[in-house]
Design an enzyme around this catalytic site. Structure first.
Site, PDB file in Angstrom:
ATOM      1  N   GLU A  96       1.362  -1.109  -0.208  1.00  0.00           N
ATOM      2  CA  GLU A  96       0.365  -0.480   0.112  1.00  0.00           C
ATOM      3  C   GLU A  96       0.479   1.616  -0.640  1.00  0.00           C
ATOM      4  O   GLU A  96       1.948   1.417   0.775  1.00  0.00           O
ATOM      5  CB  GLU A  96      -0.500  -0.197   0.989  1.00  0.00           C
ATOM      6  CG  GLU A  96      -1.830   1.291   1.161  1.00  0.00           C
ATOM      7  CD  GLU A  96      -3.119   1.015   0.282  1.00  0.00           C
ATOM      8  OE1 GLU A  96      -2.495   1.161  -0.746  1.00  0.00           O
ATOM      9  OE2 GLU A  96      -4.253   0.854   0.485  1.00  0.00           O
ATOM     10  N   ASP A  97      -0.030   2.487  -0.677  1.00  0.00           N
ATOM     11  CA  ASP A  97       0.956   3.713  -0.686  1.00  0.00           C
ATOM     12  C   ASP A  97       0.943   3.808   0.881  1.00  0.00           C
ATOM     13  O   ASP A  97       1.814   4.298   1.743  1.00  0.00           O
ATOM     14  CB  ASP A  97       0.688   4.434  -1.482  1.00  0.00           C
ATOM     15  CG  ASP A  97      -0.511   4.411  -1.470  1.00  0.00           C
ATOM     16  OD1 ASP A  97      -1.241   4.220  -1.333  1.00  0.00           O
ATOM     17  OD2 ASP A  97      -1.397   5.678  -2.706  1.00  0.00           O
ATOM     18  N   ASP A 100      -4.105   5.432   6.221  1.00  0.00           N
ATOM     19  CA  ASP A 100      -4.543   6.923   6.342  1.00  0.00           C
ATOM     20  C   ASP A 100      -5.732   6.159   7.677  1.00  0.00           C
ATOM     21  O   ASP A 100      -5.668   6.033   8.748  1.00  0.00           O
ATOM     22  CB  ASP A 100      -4.978   7.575   5.411  1.00  0.00           C
ATOM     23  CG  ASP A 100      -5.441   8.648   6.092  1.00  0.00           C
ATOM     24  OD1 ASP A 100      -5.570   9.075   6.943  1.00  0.00           O
ATOM     25  OD2 ASP A 100      -5.614   9.627   4.702  1.00  0.00           O
ATOM     26  N   PHE A 149      -1.834  16.194   4.199  1.00  0.00           N
ATOM     27  CA  PHE A 149      -2.244  15.462   2.465  1.00  0.00           C
ATOM     28  C   PHE A 149      -1.150  15.332   1.920  1.00  0.00           C
ATOM     29  O   PHE A 149      -0.081  16.768   1.337  1.00  0.00           O
ATOM     30  CB  PHE A 149      -3.327  16.300   2.092  1.00  0.00           C
ATOM     31  CG  PHE A 149      -3.860  15.867   0.528  1.00  0.00           C
ATOM     32  CD1 PHE A 149      -4.702  14.735   1.444  1.00  0.00           C
ATOM     33  CD2 PHE A 149      -3.591  15.732  -0.857  1.00  0.00           C
ATOM     34  CE1 PHE A 149      -5.370  14.113  -0.003  1.00  0.00           C
ATOM     35  CE2 PHE A 149      -3.896  15.069  -1.385  1.00  0.00           C
ATOM     36  CZ  PHE A 149      -4.609  13.730  -1.182  1.00  0.00           C
ATOM     37  N   ARG A 162       1.420  11.702  -9.009  1.00  0.00           N
ATOM     38  CA  ARG A 162       1.642  10.014  -9.553  1.00  0.00           C
ATOM     39  C   ARG A 162       3.317   9.830  -9.266  1.00  0.00           C
ATOM     40  O   ARG A 162       3.935   9.463  -8.548  1.00  0.00           O
ATOM     41  CB  ARG A 162       0.893   9.268  -9.548  1.00  0.00           C
ATOM     42  CG  ARG A 162      -0.314   8.996  -9.094  1.00  0.00           C
ATOM     43  CD  ARG A 162      -1.247   8.053 -10.123  1.00  0.00           C
ATOM     44  NE  ARG A 162      -2.742   7.875  -9.547  1.00  0.00           N
ATOM     45  CZ  ARG A 162      -3.224   7.707  -8.160  1.00  0.00           C
ATOM     46  NH1 ARG A 162      -2.656   6.926  -7.035  1.00  0.00           N
ATOM     47  NH2 ARG A 162      -4.574   8.248  -8.514  1.00  0.00           N
TER      48      ARG A 162
END
Length: 173
Positions: A96-97, A100, A149, A162
């Site tokens: 996963e990036d 959160d 963010f 990205r």
């Protein structure tokens, strides 16, 4: 653009940490076949660089799971693309990036456990524990970051940024 991007993690910091994570994973999965499942789209750059650093036999697959509308999590999980390879009786590493809220990942983890994965671990580039709404912890974590963010290295802002080779914070003007 009504924002700028401030560097949080440089390309060099990210690349160094990915090599370290790959060695940890390599040690833990020595002698095993590993199925690495990337969660699209954000994990693509991280997963690609991570598996290139592993000296292991790996299979790769992808899932596309969404819970976001713009920059806000909706809390509703949608599987947009499922795995092509069965996870039954396999050692699985979810890549996963960012973790959160943990909602998406907890859903994916339960789904793959219910499908009979022999073992299941999570590798994330970024961890934002201050945003957690469910209990979720990565087994391999690149960096713990503040509640900002972030974009770059696979993470996007409305599908942009990205391709940045570093992780940056979106700063509104």
């Amino acid at each position: 653009m009504d924002y700028t991007i401030k560097t949080l993690l440089t390309r060099e910091e990210v690349e160094k940490r990915i090599k370290e994570l790959a060695k940890e994973i390599e040690k833990d999965y020595c002698g095993k076949d590993l199925l690495v499942i990337g969660l699209l789209k954000g994990s693509i750059m991280f997963m690609s660089d991570l598996i290139k650093e592993m000296d292991l036999p790996v299979m790769i697959d992808f899932m596309s799971v969404s819970s976001y509308s713009g920059t806000t999590s909706t809390g509703v999980i949608n599987v947009l693309k499922d795995t092509d390879i069965s996870v039954k009786d396999k050692d699985v590493l979810i890549v996963e990036d960012i973790i959160d809220t943990g909602l998406t990942l907890s859903h994916v983890k339960k789904l793959l456990e219910d499908r009979g994965a022999k073992s299941l671990k999570i590798c994330t580039l970024l961890d934002k524990p201050s945003r957690r709404t469910v209990e979720m912890k990565g087994d391999y974590v690149g960096f713990e970051i503040p509640d900002e963010f972030v974009v770059g290295y696979g993470l996007d802002y409305d599908q942009h940024h990205r391709n940045l080779p570093y992780v940056g914070i979106v700063v509104k003007k």
